[in-house]
Design a protein around this motif. Sequence first.
Motif: not given
Length: 260
Positions: A4-17
């Motif tokens: 509803e916010y026009g944004i895709e959900h990207a569930p955890g876990p996240w690995e970031c750099t």
Amino acid sequence: MANEYGIEHAPGPWECTGEAWWFTCYPMGGNKNNVAGAANPLDFHPGVNDNFYGGIGMIMVVRYTSTPVGPYDELLYIPGYYDTPHASSSRYRITNIYVSSKETTYNGRRNWNIPKHLAVFNFDKSETTGHTKITVAHPETPDNPFFVAIVKDIPIISSIGVPLSTSLFPMNLEFHQPNIKAVDTPQGKANGETGTKTWQSFRPWMGGKARFVKCVDMKNGNGDGTWPDKVDGVWGAVMRWDAGMKLKFPAATELPKSNL
């Protein structure tokens, strides 16, 4: 499919750099008085942040080059420990956070109860002085930053980078985040400022090569009109995490509902 916010959900876990600067607050013994304005009243239910325990706090600036929702910049406030209804001892809490992407605004709020808001970031390194100036401003007033930090290398000391991991830190880095309110305005919906219904807990991990630099100046006023013009208790030595730093956010654990 977009929500509803026009944004895709990207569930955890996240690995970031990315790379980061850690500004430590009250490193000797910890602060027993919370910083005015450190939590945005629009995000939390009344009274939830009243039980502030103190301890070592932190202001962090992170530049992510790789995340599940793309690159973005981040400014976050961790004042210290808070009492939590879900453990016998206090836990850390992220009480305010600004990011440069609506995708991470929505997912950070939904996945981990991290109260993210959109902001405009600028990083300017002077070739003359060697100073790096970091500014953060509200999107409505991009030329009037509410956060300014100036850092520079320390001769000899800053040339020494040491492999480091938060696994080596002596404190409990488990976060307990209360459920947060949605910013129920057209702009809030456009920015992905969703709300949640239950508490969440998680233990992030950070690792890479770190070195010390010096905080020449910091001003942290007008975030919501209540912060002082200068932050008290910030240690002059800043931990600088080099580019290539890794940060892992596990999927959060849902905690029972609370009256807090």
